[in-house]
Design a protein around this motif. Structure first.
Motif, PDB file in Angstrom:
ATOM      1  N   ARG A 211       0.951  -1.085   0.030  1.00  0.00           N
ATOM      2  CA  ARG A 211      -0.029  -0.081  -0.126  1.00  0.00           C
ATOM      3  C   ARG A 211       0.750   1.278   0.011  1.00  0.00           C
ATOM      4  O   ARG A 211       0.584   2.344  -0.619  1.00  0.00           O
ATOM      5  N   GLU A 215      -0.457   3.178  -3.278  1.00  0.00           N
ATOM      6  CA  GLU A 215      -1.552   4.189  -2.808  1.00  0.00           C
ATOM      7  C   GLU A 215      -1.145   5.377  -2.496  1.00  0.00           C
ATOM      8  O   GLU A 215       0.010   5.597  -2.242  1.00  0.00           O
ATOM      9  N   THR A 216      -2.087   6.305  -3.120  1.00  0.00           N
ATOM     10  CA  THR A 216      -1.829   7.709  -2.745  1.00  0.00           C
ATOM     11  C   THR A 216      -2.061   8.065  -1.127  1.00  0.00           C
ATOM     12  O   THR A 216      -1.184   8.966  -0.780  1.00  0.00           O
ATOM     13  N   PRO A 218      -2.050   5.524   1.787  1.00  0.00           N
ATOM     14  CA  PRO A 218      -2.154   3.989   2.170  1.00  0.00           C
ATOM     15  C   PRO A 218      -3.293   3.834   3.258  1.00  0.00           C
ATOM     16  O   PRO A 218      -3.573   2.645   3.663  1.00  0.00           O
ATOM     17  N   PRO A 221      -6.988   3.051   1.310  1.00  0.00           N
ATOM     18  CA  PRO A 221      -6.455   2.345   0.241  1.00  0.00           C
ATOM     19  C   PRO A 221      -7.547   2.498  -0.782  1.00  0.00           C
ATOM     20  O   PRO A 221      -8.540   2.202  -0.764  1.00  0.00           O
ATOM     21  N   THR A 222      -6.991   2.702  -2.266  1.00  0.00           N
ATOM     22  CA  THR A 222      -8.003   2.736  -3.319  1.00  0.00           C
ATOM     23  C   THR A 222      -8.286   1.266  -4.079  1.00  0.00           C
ATOM     24  O   THR A 222      -9.089   0.707  -4.511  1.00  0.00           O
ATOM     25  N   TYR A 223      -7.157   0.661  -3.913  1.00  0.00           N
ATOM     26  CA  TYR A 223      -6.857  -0.848  -4.718  1.00  0.00           C
ATOM     27  C   TYR A 223      -7.238  -2.016  -3.665  1.00  0.00           C
ATOM     28  O   TYR A 223      -7.930  -2.780  -3.935  1.00  0.00           O
TER      29      TYR A 223
END
Length: 239
Positions: A211, A215-216, A218, A221-223
């Motif tokens: 992350r 992730e922008t 962490p 999280p987006t993903y």
């Protein structure tokens, strides 16, 4: 010489006993008791797996692990009498694949080592049929601002190399190839580490490091989403 296992432990009798036990079951195994001895063996021989103690006389197994990770991606399993969670997290954070507390059962340790060795021999080309996207004659996956290069085992975020370690790459790849599905922790342990008796701390540290790299934020999280009490899920942007 090709060794299945190298034991690095300044407890000579334990190292010798573990080595002899492994050899009884057909494994090639050797041991050293010092930082320098380990570096010498790695430099001159092929080693498939390392069992590494934290306390090595005046040297540190943590320091040795960091040095080894500059040279090799072979599995490193810490073996130590130190019991604190901080030691476990440090070991996993610097490149260790697992942390085994002393005293350990020789039979359980051997089973763990054999499973990990088998998994590492087949992990890259495991013959599965999970989806891969071919781009420019290379096996690549594109998702949002991520590009996952299967052949090179690299992850790019906005076309910048995110510096993934081998285990992190395998974990992200597995999560993506099973995207939009809740994946239980045991499934990840079996498919990435090769067995089901790793600690949650092992997985949590690796997820956190991934992350931090993709992730922008962490902490939001987006993903990779945590499914509390179960495991994780990779969500694609369009889902």
């Amino acid at each position: 010489m090709n060794w299945d296992c190298l034991i690095v432990d300044d407890e000579v009798e334990l190292a010798k006993a573990t080595c002899e036990y492994f050899e009884m079951f057909g494994m090639t195994c050797t041991y050293v008791t010092t930082f320098g001895g380990c570096i010498d063996v790695i430099s001159e021989n092929a080693v498939k797996l390392i069992l590494l103690d934290i306390n090595l006389g005046n040297d540190s197994g943590f320091k040795l692990c960091k040095e080894l990770r500059k040279k090799t991606d072979v599995p490193i399993l810490f073996i130590s009498a130190r019991q604190s969670d901080d030691d476990v997290l440090i070991a996993l954070n610097i490149g260790g694949d697992d942390y085994i507390k002393k005293p350990y059962s020789l039979s359980v340790l051997l089973a763990k080592v054999k499973v990990i060795l088998k998994r590492y021999e087949t992990i890259k080309n495991d013959g599965d049929n999970r989806e891969k996207v071919t781009i420019n004659d290379k096996n690549e996956i594109r998702c949002g601002n991520l590009r996952i290069d299967i052949d090179a085992m690299k992850v790019y975020v906005n076309e910048k190399d995110a510096g993934f370690k081998t285990k992190e790459f395998k974990l992200l790849q597995y999560l993506y190839e099973n995207r939009n599905r809740v994946i239980a922790k045991d499934e990840l342990f079996i498919n990435i580490w090769g067995d089901s008796f790793f600690s949650d701390g092992t997985l949590n540290v690796h997820i956190r490091k991934i992350r931090e790299k993709i992730e922008t934020n962490p902490n939001q999280p987006t993903y990779i989403k945590t499914i509390w009490g179960t495991g994780y899920m990779f969500e694609t942007p369009e889902s």
